[in-house]
Design a protein around this motif. Structure first.
Motif, short mmCIF file in Angstrom:
data_model
loop_
_atom_site.label_atom_id
_atom_site.label_comp_id
_atom_site.label_asym_id
_atom_site.label_seq_id
_atom_site.Cartn_x
_atom_site.Cartn_y
_atom_site.Cartn_z
N LYS A 107 54.15 -1.38 4.37
CA LYS A 107 54.25 -2.84 4.45
C LYS A 107 53.12 -3.50 3.69
N TYR A 108 53.39 -4.66 3.17
CA TYR A 108 52.43 -5.43 2.40
C TYR A 108 51.21 -5.80 3.23
N GLY A 109 51.41 -6.10 4.50
CA GLY A 109 50.31 -6.48 5.38
C GLY A 109 49.28 -5.38 5.54
N PHE A 110 49.73 -4.12 5.57
CA PHE A 110 48.80 -3.00 5.67
C PHE A 110 47.92 -2.91 4.43
N LEU A 111 48.53 -3.06 3.26
CA LEU A 111 47.77 -3.04 2.01
C LEU A 111 46.76 -4.18 1.97
N VAL A 112 47.17 -5.36 2.38
CA VAL A 112 46.26 -6.51 2.40
C VAL A 112 45.11 -6.26 3.38
N ALA A 113 45.40 -5.68 4.53
CA ALA A 113 44.36 -5.41 5.52
C ALA A 113 43.32 -4.42 4.98
N VAL A 114 43.78 -3.35 4.34
CA VAL A 114 42.85 -2.36 3.78
C VAL A 114 42.06 -2.96 2.63
N MET A 115 42.73 -3.70 1.75
CA MET A 115 42.04 -4.27 0.59
C MET A 115 41.13 -5.44 0.97
N THR A 116 41.27 -5.97 2.15
CA THR A 116 40.35 -7.01 2.65
C THR A 116 39.20 -6.37 3.42
N ALA A 117 39.50 -5.34 4.18
CA ALA A 117 38.47 -4.71 5.01
C ALA A 117 37.41 -4.00 4.18
N LEU A 118 37.80 -3.34 3.11
CA LEU A 118 36.82 -2.60 2.31
C LEU A 118 35.78 -3.50 1.66
N PRO A 119 36.15 -4.54 0.93
CA PRO A 119 35.10 -5.41 0.37
C PRO A 119 34.25 -6.08 1.46
N LEU A 120 34.86 -6.40 2.57
CA LEU A 120 34.10 -6.99 3.68
C LEU A 120 33.07 -5.98 4.21
N TYR A 121 33.47 -4.73 4.32
CA TYR A 121 32.54 -3.67 4.74
C TYR A 121 31.39 -3.53 3.74
N TYR A 122 31.71 -3.56 2.44
CA TYR A 122 30.67 -3.40 1.42
C TYR A 122 29.64 -4.52 1.48
N VAL A 123 30.07 -5.72 1.80
CA VAL A 123 29.13 -6.85 1.90
C VAL A 123 28.37 -6.77 3.22
N LEU A 124 29.08 -6.54 4.32
CA LEU A 124 28.44 -6.55 5.64
C LEU A 124 27.44 -5.42 5.84
N ARG A 125 27.61 -4.31 5.16
CA ARG A 125 26.65 -3.23 5.35
C ARG A 125 25.29 -3.54 4.73
N ASN A 126 25.23 -4.55 3.87
CA ASN A 126 23.95 -5.03 3.35
C ASN A 126 23.30 -6.03 4.31
N ILE A 127 24.09 -6.62 5.18
CA ILE A 127 23.60 -7.64 6.11
C ILE A 127 23.31 -7.05 7.49
N ILE A 128 24.22 -6.19 7.96
CA ILE A 128 24.10 -5.60 9.29
C ILE A 128 23.64 -4.15 9.12
N PRO A 129 22.39 -3.82 9.41
CA PRO A 129 21.84 -2.50 9.09
C PRO A 129 22.49 -1.32 9.82
N PHE A 130 23.07 -1.50 11.00
CA PHE A 130 23.61 -0.35 11.73
C PHE A 130 24.95 0.13 11.16
N LEU A 131 25.49 -0.55 10.15
CA LEU A 131 26.75 -0.12 9.55
C LEU A 131 26.58 1.05 8.58
N THR A 132 25.34 1.38 8.22
CA THR A 132 25.12 2.45 7.26
C THR A 132 23.85 3.22 7.55
N LEU A 133 23.81 4.47 7.12
CA LEU A 133 22.61 5.29 7.25
C LEU A 133 21.75 5.25 5.99
N CYS A 134 22.26 4.61 4.93
CA CYS A 134 21.55 4.56 3.64
C CYS A 134 20.24 3.81 3.77
#
Length: 134
Positions: A107-134
């Motif tokens: 379904k299109y909604g699943f693709l939109v959810a994944v393609m929205t969640a990944l960039p959001l994760y990439y931005v938020l892991r720079n703001i919220i430190p517990f999202l990454t071990l880097c």
């Protein structure tokens, strides 16, 4: 390509992929040592921010060692790629045996959810430190 040829190709893929995965797993120590030759992330060293690829090498090394939690802690992208590859493998194997199985939502909604969640994760892991071990 007729239906019989498609099933034969799916059957070959269903056999070849586990063999390839086993060979990769058995040579994991070589790949872990090889990763020491990779250069440092230039984006991170210049800006202090994590790029979308930061942590991928460490994530794959942790995954090859069998530590899934640590792997997801470095970067979740390789885990997602391995998961989708495994699900596509299940679909291909089922097709080789004559079953029309759809494990991954189409379904299109699943693709939109994944393609929205990944960039959001990439931005938020720079703001919220517990999202990454880097």
């Amino acid at each position: 390509m007729n239906n019989c040829r498609k099933r034969i190709a799916a059957g070959v893929a269903a056999i070849a992929l586990p063999v390839f995965t086993l060979l990769l797993f058995l040579s994991r120590d070589f790949f872990i040592r090889l990763s020491a030759l990779f250069p440092e992330c230039q984006f991170y060293s210049r800006t202090g921010l994590l790029c979308p690829a930061c942590g991928n090498t460490r994530s794959i090394i942790a995954f090859l060692k069998g530590d899934i939690i640590e792997s997801a802690g470095y970067n979740v992208t390789p885990i997602l790629l391995f998961t989708f590859a495994a699900l596509f493998y299940i679909e291909t194997t089922a097709y080789a045996f004559g079953m029309n199985l759809h494990v991954i939502p189409r379904k299109y909604g699943f693709l939109v959810a994944v393609m929205t969640a990944l960039p959001l994760y990439y931005v938020l892991r720079n703001i919220i430190p517990f999202l990454t071990l880097c």
